[in-house]
Design a protein around this motif. Sequence first.
Motif, mmCIF file in Angstrom:
data_model
loop_
_atom_site.group_PDB
_atom_site.id
_atom_site.type_symbol
_atom_site.label_atom_id
_atom_site.label_comp_id
_atom_site.label_asym_id
_atom_site.label_seq_id
_atom_site.Cartn_x
_atom_site.Cartn_y
_atom_site.Cartn_z
ATOM 1 N N HIS A 86 0.965 -1.237 0.120
ATOM 2 C CA HIS A 86 -0.029 -0.138 -0.035
ATOM 3 C C HIS A 86 0.926 1.275 0.040
ATOM 4 O O HIS A 86 0.551 2.179 -0.642
ATOM 5 C CB HIS A 86 -0.728 0.020 1.348
ATOM 6 N N HIS A 87 1.954 1.058 0.819
ATOM 7 C CA HIS A 87 2.902 2.583 0.827
ATOM 8 C C HIS A 87 3.640 2.557 -0.432
ATOM 9 O O HIS A 87 4.054 3.733 -0.702
ATOM 10 C CB HIS A 87 3.750 2.530 2.181
ATOM 11 N N CYS A 88 3.775 1.554 -1.156
ATOM 12 C CA CYS A 88 4.453 1.484 -2.624
ATOM 13 C C CYS A 88 3.526 2.206 -3.545
ATOM 14 O O CYS A 88 3.880 3.083 -4.388
ATOM 15 C CB CYS A 88 4.953 0.362 -2.874
ATOM 16 N N GLY A 89 2.320 1.849 -3.443
ATOM 17 C CA GLY A 89 1.182 2.601 -4.440
ATOM 18 C C GLY A 89 0.495 3.704 -3.842
ATOM 19 O O GLY A 89 -0.194 4.399 -4.529
ATOM 20 N N TYR A 90 1.021 4.225 -2.896
ATOM 21 C CA TYR A 90 0.325 5.350 -2.026
ATOM 22 C C TYR A 90 0.339 6.597 -2.855
ATOM 23 O O TYR A 90 -0.583 7.339 -3.068
ATOM 24 C CB TYR A 90 1.145 5.813 -0.788
ATOM 25 N N ASP A 223 -0.883 -3.947 4.538
ATOM 26 C CA ASP A 223 0.159 -3.190 3.625
ATOM 27 C C ASP A 223 0.015 -3.521 2.233
ATOM 28 O O ASP A 223 1.266 -4.120 1.772
ATOM 29 C CB ASP A 223 1.202 -2.868 4.458
ATOM 30 N N PHE A 224 -0.988 -3.477 1.413
ATOM 31 C CA PHE A 224 -0.826 -3.947 0.045
ATOM 32 C C PHE A 224 -1.596 -3.121 -0.862
ATOM 33 O O PHE A 224 -2.637 -2.401 -0.342
ATOM 34 C CB PHE A 224 -1.328 -5.633 0.172
ATOM 35 N N SER A 225 -1.316 -3.183 -1.884
ATOM 36 C CA SER A 225 -2.358 -2.562 -3.177
ATOM 37 C C SER A 225 -2.107 -3.494 -4.605
ATOM 38 O O SER A 225 -1.077 -4.274 -4.608
ATOM 39 C CB SER A 225 -1.956 -1.172 -3.292
ATOM 40 N N MET A 226 -2.982 -3.426 -5.541
ATOM 41 C CA MET A 226 -3.021 -3.866 -6.312
ATOM 42 C C MET A 226 -2.912 -3.290 -7.887
ATOM 43 O O MET A 226 -3.582 -2.172 -7.715
ATOM 44 C CB MET A 226 -4.187 -5.049 -6.488
ATOM 45 N N PHE A 227 -2.110 -3.670 -8.763
ATOM 46 C CA PHE A 227 -2.011 -3.035 -10.024
ATOM 47 C C PHE A 227 -2.210 -3.985 -10.989
ATOM 48 O O PHE A 227 -2.376 -5.187 -10.748
ATOM 49 C CB PHE A 227 -0.714 -2.048 -10.100
ATOM 50 N N ARG A 228 -2.202 -3.494 -12.233
ATOM 51 C CA ARG A 228 -2.138 -4.574 -13.664
ATOM 52 C C ARG A 228 -1.174 -3.879 -14.825
ATOM 53 O O ARG A 228 -1.401 -2.778 -14.952
ATOM 54 C CB ARG A 228 -3.443 -4.918 -14.300
ATOM 55 N N ALA A 321 -0.362 13.965 2.221
ATOM 56 C CA ALA A 321 -0.291 12.550 2.712
ATOM 57 C C ALA A 321 0.917 11.707 2.381
ATOM 58 O O ALA A 321 1.771 11.101 2.985
ATOM 59 C CB ALA A 321 -1.612 11.838 2.094
ATOM 60 N N ALA A 322 1.316 11.813 0.935
ATOM 61 C CA ALA A 322 2.458 10.788 0.462
ATOM 62 C C ALA A 322 3.769 11.487 0.812
ATOM 63 O O ALA A 322 4.758 10.887 1.119
ATOM 64 C CB ALA A 322 2.202 10.885 -0.863
ATOM 65 N N GLY A 659 7.202 -4.443 -0.770
ATOM 66 C CA GLY A 659 6.390 -5.065 -1.755
ATOM 67 C C GLY A 659 6.915 -6.407 -2.415
ATOM 68 O O GLY A 659 6.421 -6.907 -3.290
ATOM 69 N N SER A 660 8.311 -6.811 -1.747
ATOM 70 C CA SER A 660 8.786 -7.958 -2.329
ATOM 71 C C SER A 660 8.122 -9.305 -2.156
ATOM 72 O O SER A 660 7.605 -9.354 -1.008
ATOM 73 C CB SER A 660 10.213 -8.121 -1.889
ATOM 74 N N PRO A 661 7.990 -10.152 -3.060
ATOM 75 C CA PRO A 661 7.338 -11.446 -2.604
ATOM 76 C C PRO A 661 8.005 -12.264 -1.638
ATOM 77 O O PRO A 661 9.326 -12.239 -1.510
ATOM 78 C CB PRO A 661 7.326 -12.343 -3.962
#
Length: 753
Positions: A86-90, A223-228, A321-322, A659-661
């Motif tokens: 989430h903080h990477c896509g914030y 702490d996650f977000s999704m993109f494509r 915010a960011a 964000g690393s797996p």
Amino acid sequence: MSRAVRTCALLLALLLPAAARADEGMWLPLLLKQLNEADMRQKGLKLTAEDIYSVNRGSLKDAVVQFGGGCTGEIISGEGLLLTNHHCGYSQIQQHSSVENDYLTKGYWAMTRDQELPNPGLTATFIVRMEDVTGAVLQGIPGGIAEAERERTVQQRITQVAQKAVEGTHYKAFVRPMFGGNEYYLFVTEVFEDVRLVGAPPSSIGKFGGDTDNWAWPRHTGDFSMFRIYAGPDNKPAPYSKANKPYQPKHYLPISMAGVQPGDFTLVFGFPGRTTEYLTSWGVDEVYAASDPAKVKVRDAKLRVLDADMKASDKVRIQYAAKYASLANYWKKWIGEMRGLRRLDATARKQQQEQQFRAWVAQGDATRKAAYGQILDQLEQQYRLVRPYVVARDYTTEAALGVELVAYANSLQNLLDLIQNKAPQAELATAVGKARTGTTNFFRNYSAPTDQKVAAALLPLYADGTPAELLPDYVKTLRAKNTSPAAWASFAADLYGRSKLTSEADAQKVLDELLKGNAQPLLADPAYQLASAVVSTYRQKVLPTYTTAQDQITLLQRTYMAGLRQWQPERKFYPDANSTLRVAYGQVAGYQPADGTEYEYYTTLDGIMEKADPTNPEFEVPARLAELYQNKDFGPYAVNGTVPVAFTATNHTTGGNSGSPVINGRGELIGINFDRNWEGTMSDIMYDPDRVRNITLDVHYMLFVVDKFAGAGHLVKEMKLVNMPLNGRANSPLEPNTKKQKVKVKREKAAAL
């Protein structure tokens, strides 16, 4: 255990080969076969090195991307679905947010592909292959050549190697130095530029715990977000277009539902940003005693101002915010880093290593003495020389340029240079056009009243913290006139009242004049005058000496690094992180943060409810989440009656690994790396196997939020969920987390032994 015994144990641990140093290391995937595969398999890996990194077939590396410029993401479906923090896509979530559509607060979920939101400038970068090109870069360069000439030759060869590697392809390439420039590696990449926002939980989930829990354990943050990722019709990178199709990856990660327990193998695959594990004692002391304290002091003051204004205004909250999250993240990290270095007595440990190195040199032949006999003395000399310039650098960048008005005014300097150098009108027009776009973007997330308060707080820190001989005369005069906080506040009010750079409309008028070749409005602006004094003094008095000393330190460190590897030929060295693809591996484990306490390796949804506090924005719990918990409506994502949220392991990670797996021994995703524990933040400089832990979001909680909370089950259907038990067990033996901070009294084990 006495302090003397503990010190001896620490020193012994430092000098032992890597085989005895637990899970330290950020390893190049290319070299896993020869360096790490046996150790990894002993710890529980069921794959081969070829399964992790391969050029000839799909492998784990093909499911890992560098997300933007500073995070990692992983592909979790055959349709390019990308998972990160989430903080990477914030910043992307923030850019799509407004007071009317506050996706930061409420979250966002695309229920159809048409609702997936484009993000101009955001990229996802795959590594196609990597190669050791040390010979091509260094072969034939004389040993005694001047450093500047050597660097010119190296850079020319790097450019040639990179260009040749991708000639006639759509790929890109770069070369990075390793081990201080003793080795060089080529990275061929495929960069996708159509990356769309698919989903993000509300901040009450994605940032649950806020700054209070940041860098801390126990942790309960979703702490996650999704993109494509989207590609052109040939499945290759293409600019954004509605006609683009979801990318079809060479490999994507299946998701394990088996759960985790202590001792399970964990692999973190990502792009760690920067570490300095091989610093000398003087380098460690510079970080601990000079650089970190200065940066913490400045950010502490700035964060207090921003926090107050963000709480008072929703508009300011969204605008900043960011920025606030970015500032606060490393502010707290540096505090933890200082604590960790002090606890480890890191400077003394490095001094002990240096004594051992000196002894090895003294016992050697004339060649060894000639190569390494003076290296440590020369490093000490350069570090002592550069110390005040490091302090001046930190106060300039963090305090003076931490005032956004000053930084913006400085960004217009290139336009003045073009005018003063009588550049062609077309060139000036192009530059002004870019400045107009930059100005619009700047003021979209800028509040002049807030920045005025920041200036009043930060400028006196800059004036008092910078060594007097490196401070601009302009600022010395200000310091003499403004001897109290009220006086600095009055100065800031006057500065912002007179400047024409505090609103977009007025700034655009200044750009109109610059386009005509009229520099006077900018030259007369008090914000520009302050910025000019700060930056010109920095360039004239600070930067030359700082750069020269750092170049010398780089040269000497390269030699010292070569000496360390020669001194300890049995040790498996890993190169410092430099934003290139790395593997870190370890095992699930709790830890003991202090004498008498012990932390479990996991947290659960129970802990979220125990921390819930409707009076504290950092610990608000969404009504829907509370309802699901109350009804025990966990779907297939529960383990022993609750939902696992996060777990800790011994992987060596740093910034960029966000964000690393986190992958199990069978190559299945078990979590998303999102933080380190506070007691382990010094691992960028010194790894402590007893306390360094990476913090991982458990996939069970991620899936639960997507499916049950957000109602976006269509995304889960894209994924490949596997329930293959590890080592024959059906599930992890989690117990409900019944305490707000899962801490238990450390049991004395000596009697049992």
